[in-house]
Design a protein around this motif. Sequence first.
Motif, mmCIF file in Angstrom:
data_model
loop_
_atom_site.group_PDB
_atom_site.id
_atom_site.type_symbol
_atom_site.label_atom_id
_atom_site.label_comp_id
_atom_site.label_asym_id
_atom_site.label_seq_id
_atom_site.Cartn_x
_atom_site.Cartn_y
_atom_site.Cartn_z
ATOM 1 N N THR A 1 -30.892 -10.156 -44.563
ATOM 2 C CA THR A 1 -29.681 -9.978 -43.756
ATOM 3 C C THR A 1 -28.990 -11.327 -43.640
ATOM 4 O O THR A 1 -29.611 -12.328 -43.275
ATOM 5 N N ARG A 2 -27.713 -11.361 -43.971
ATOM 6 C CA ARG A 2 -26.927 -12.588 -43.930
ATOM 7 C C ARG A 2 -25.769 -12.375 -42.966
ATOM 8 O O ARG A 2 -25.115 -11.328 -42.990
ATOM 9 N N TRP A 3 -25.519 -13.356 -42.127
ATOM 10 C CA TRP A 3 -24.378 -13.254 -41.202
ATOM 11 C C TRP A 3 -23.731 -14.620 -41.036
ATOM 12 O O TRP A 3 -24.289 -15.643 -41.415
ATOM 13 N N TRP A 4 -22.517 -14.601 -40.486
ATOM 14 C CA TRP A 4 -21.757 -15.839 -40.327
ATOM 15 C C TRP A 4 -20.989 -15.788 -39.016
ATOM 16 O O TRP A 4 -20.532 -14.750 -38.562
ATOM 17 N N ASN A 5 -20.880 -16.965 -38.409
ATOM 18 C CA ASN A 5 -20.275 -17.083 -37.079
ATOM 19 C C ASN A 5 -18.754 -17.182 -37.147
ATOM 20 O O ASN A 5 -18.181 -17.530 -38.191
ATOM 21 N N VAL A 6 -18.127 -16.891 -36.013
ATOM 22 C CA VAL A 6 -16.687 -17.119 -35.885
ATOM 23 C C VAL A 6 -16.396 -18.579 -36.212
ATOM 24 O O VAL A 6 -17.225 -19.469 -35.981
ATOM 25 N N LYS A 7 -15.210 -18.853 -36.745
ATOM 26 C CA LYS A 7 -14.951 -20.169 -37.312
ATOM 27 C C LYS A 7 -14.461 -21.201 -36.300
ATOM 28 O O LYS A 7 -14.807 -22.377 -36.401
ATOM 29 N N HIS A 8 -13.641 -20.792 -35.332
ATOM 30 C CA HIS A 8 -13.055 -21.818 -34.467
ATOM 31 C C HIS A 8 -14.016 -22.206 -33.349
ATOM 32 O O HIS A 8 -14.636 -21.345 -32.723
ATOM 33 N N PRO A 9 -14.156 -23.507 -33.070
ATOM 34 C CA PRO A 9 -15.066 -23.948 -32.013
ATOM 35 C C PRO A 9 -14.770 -23.331 -30.646
ATOM 36 O O PRO A 9 -15.701 -23.084 -29.870
ATOM 37 N N ALA A 10 -13.493 -23.066 -30.350
ATOM 38 C CA ALA A 10 -13.165 -22.472 -29.050
ATOM 39 C C ALA A 10 -13.675 -21.038 -28.957
ATOM 40 O O ALA A 10 -14.255 -20.627 -27.939
ATOM 41 N N ALA A 11 -13.480 -20.258 -30.014
ATOM 42 C CA ALA A 11 -13.983 -18.884 -30.020
ATOM 43 C C ALA A 11 -15.505 -18.872 -29.981
ATOM 44 O O ALA A 11 -16.122 -18.027 -29.316
ATOM 45 N N TYR A 12 -16.103 -19.795 -30.687
ATOM 46 C CA TYR A 12 -17.564 -19.919 -30.702
ATOM 47 C C TYR A 12 -18.088 -20.205 -29.297
ATOM 48 O O TYR A 12 -19.014 -19.522 -28.808
ATOM 49 N N ALA A 13 -17.492 -21.183 -28.620
ATOM 50 C CA ALA A 13 -17.935 -21.540 -27.271
ATOM 51 C C ALA A 13 -17.705 -20.396 -26.294
ATOM 52 O O ALA A 13 -18.537 -20.131 -25.421
ATOM 53 N N SER A 14 -16.575 -19.698 -26.451
ATOM 54 C CA SER A 14 -16.255 -18.600 -25.545
ATOM 55 C C SER A 14 -17.285 -17.482 -25.649
ATOM 56 O O SER A 14 -17.734 -16.943 -24.627
ATOM 57 N N ARG A 15 -17.664 -17.129 -26.838
ATOM 58 C CA ARG A 15 -18.640 -16.042 -27.000
ATOM 59 C C ARG A 15 -19.981 -16.397 -26.377
ATOM 60 O O ARG A 15 -20.602 -15.574 -25.702
ATOM 61 N N LEU A 16 -20.435 -17.596 -26.602
ATOM 62 C CA LEU A 16 -21.726 -17.978 -26.036
ATOM 63 C C LEU A 16 -21.658 -18.093 -24.517
ATOM 64 O O LEU A 16 -22.621 -17.749 -23.819
ATOM 65 N N ALA A 17 -20.512 -18.540 -23.987
ATOM 66 C CA ALA A 17 -20.347 -18.593 -22.532
ATOM 67 C C ALA A 17 -20.409 -17.202 -21.913
ATOM 68 O O ALA A 17 -20.817 -17.037 -20.758
ATOM 69 N N GLU A 18 -20.001 -16.188 -22.686
ATOM 70 C CA GLU A 18 -20.042 -14.795 -22.218
ATOM 71 C C GLU A 18 -21.367 -14.111 -22.572
ATOM 72 O O GLU A 18 -21.501 -12.896 -22.451
ATOM 73 N N HIS A 19 -22.343 -14.912 -23.031
ATOM 74 C CA HIS A 19 -23.671 -14.403 -23.413
ATOM 75 C C HIS A 19 -23.577 -13.371 -24.533
ATOM 76 O O HIS A 19 -24.308 -12.387 -24.554
ATOM 77 N N ARG A 20 -22.658 -13.639 -25.469
ATOM 78 C CA ARG A 20 -22.484 -12.795 -26.648
ATOM 79 C C ARG A 20 -22.829 -13.601 -27.887
ATOM 80 O O ARG A 20 -22.637 -14.818 -27.917
ATOM 81 N N SER A 21 -23.311 -12.918 -28.904
ATOM 82 C CA SER A 21 -23.561 -13.598 -30.170
ATOM 83 C C SER A 21 -22.241 -14.129 -30.735
ATOM 84 O O SER A 21 -21.215 -13.444 -30.676
ATOM 85 N N PRO A 22 -22.267 -15.342 -31.295
ATOM 86 C CA PRO A 22 -21.043 -15.864 -31.919
ATOM 87 C C PRO A 22 -20.832 -15.327 -33.332
ATOM 88 O O PRO A 22 -19.878 -15.726 -33.991
ATOM 89 N N ALA A 23 -21.716 -14.430 -33.799
ATOM 90 C CA ALA A 23 -21.597 -13.925 -35.166
ATOM 91 C C ALA A 23 -20.338 -13.092 -35.333
ATOM 92 O O ALA A 23 -19.996 -12.267 -34.491
#
Length: 395
Positions: free
Chosen positions: A297-319
């Motif tokens: 299984t291969r996955w990739w995270n959202v690209k922008h650092p702001a979107a990445y930080a927002s997802r993790l702050a909401e306890h969501r996977s950044p994938a």
Amino acid sequence: MPDSGELPSSAFATLGKRPFGFYVHIPFCVTRCGYCDFNTYTAAELGPGASHRDYADTAIEEVRLARRVLGDTDLPVETVFFGGGTPTLLAADDLVRILRAIDTEFGIAPGAEITTEANPESVGPRSLETLRAGGFTRMSFGMQSAREHVLRVLDRQHTPGRAAEAVREAREAGFAHVNLDLIYSTPGESDDDWRASLDAAIEAGPDHVSAYSLIVEDGTRLAARIRRGELPMPDDDVAADRYLIAEELLSKAGYGWYEVSNWATSEAARCRHNLLYWTGGDWWGVGPGAHSHVGGTRWWNVKHPAAYASRLAEHRSPAHAREILTPADRAVERVMLELRLLSGFPLADLTPEARPAAAHALATGLLDVNAFKSGQAVLTLNGRLLADAIIRDLT
């Protein structure tokens, strides 16, 4: 990709049976090099919602997510690679904190390889000492060229001699393993320029050298300059000649190739993290745009650092998305990766349809005769020049 980051059951079938590593992406750069299309951001490009200051804490949250997703399987981490961007734009203490979080959650295996990339001007004796004391074992410096006019075309900021100084400082800080990255076939570079860069790299004394042909990526400043006629397009025949020069000078200096673009002074000096990629290991990629692979299984995270930080702050996977590789996909990728290695690919694992192509490559001098007799498809020097074409034929 589920918000929880949950993986399909198939991903766990062999978890813990292959080497496991972490890639940590640090997406920050002082300036954007003209040839670069990596997922990186200067301060002016970041926008709101992302910062250097908070990045280590955000990355640590993803490390903790990885532990939750992968459950309680014993996964001692054999390699960690901090890439970018310029990882050393973060404080050395922050890089060490991320590494400690990986150790806390998973455990760093005894003798693990811990690498960070760095621009030569982004480190100094003090930061290198902090990294070494914090558990890093390997430095990889982006030298690219020893000629000032070539560095200008690439929009590199360091002076030609700084990479050698960085190698010396890394050695003095206690790093046994140091890599220099070089780029060849830059517009305006001559054979003599390339020889001078190789000579300078060898004289600096790293135990590993990577040399890559310049690729002109759409959307980069370099591509725009070539399109406007300001610079010539790199020539494939010139690139082949430069590769032969690299093999000549590096082999004379005691560096042996072990992957098409990589040379090392010993087996211990080879990049174990990249070997994990090339031999089908599992890894978790931390950071915006980072890719991961676990059990097909291969996955990739959202690209922008702001979107990445927002997802993790909401306890969501950044994938952002994922794919589950079919057995046929994995078989093709295995040929693509392993055939680039000195160890080669087992002939017995080729499909019946590919075996005539292997025999033809042998007859035309592109595969090593002795290795073939031993059951392995291993590229000759001429084969390395045509690696992509041979791989296509064998898949």
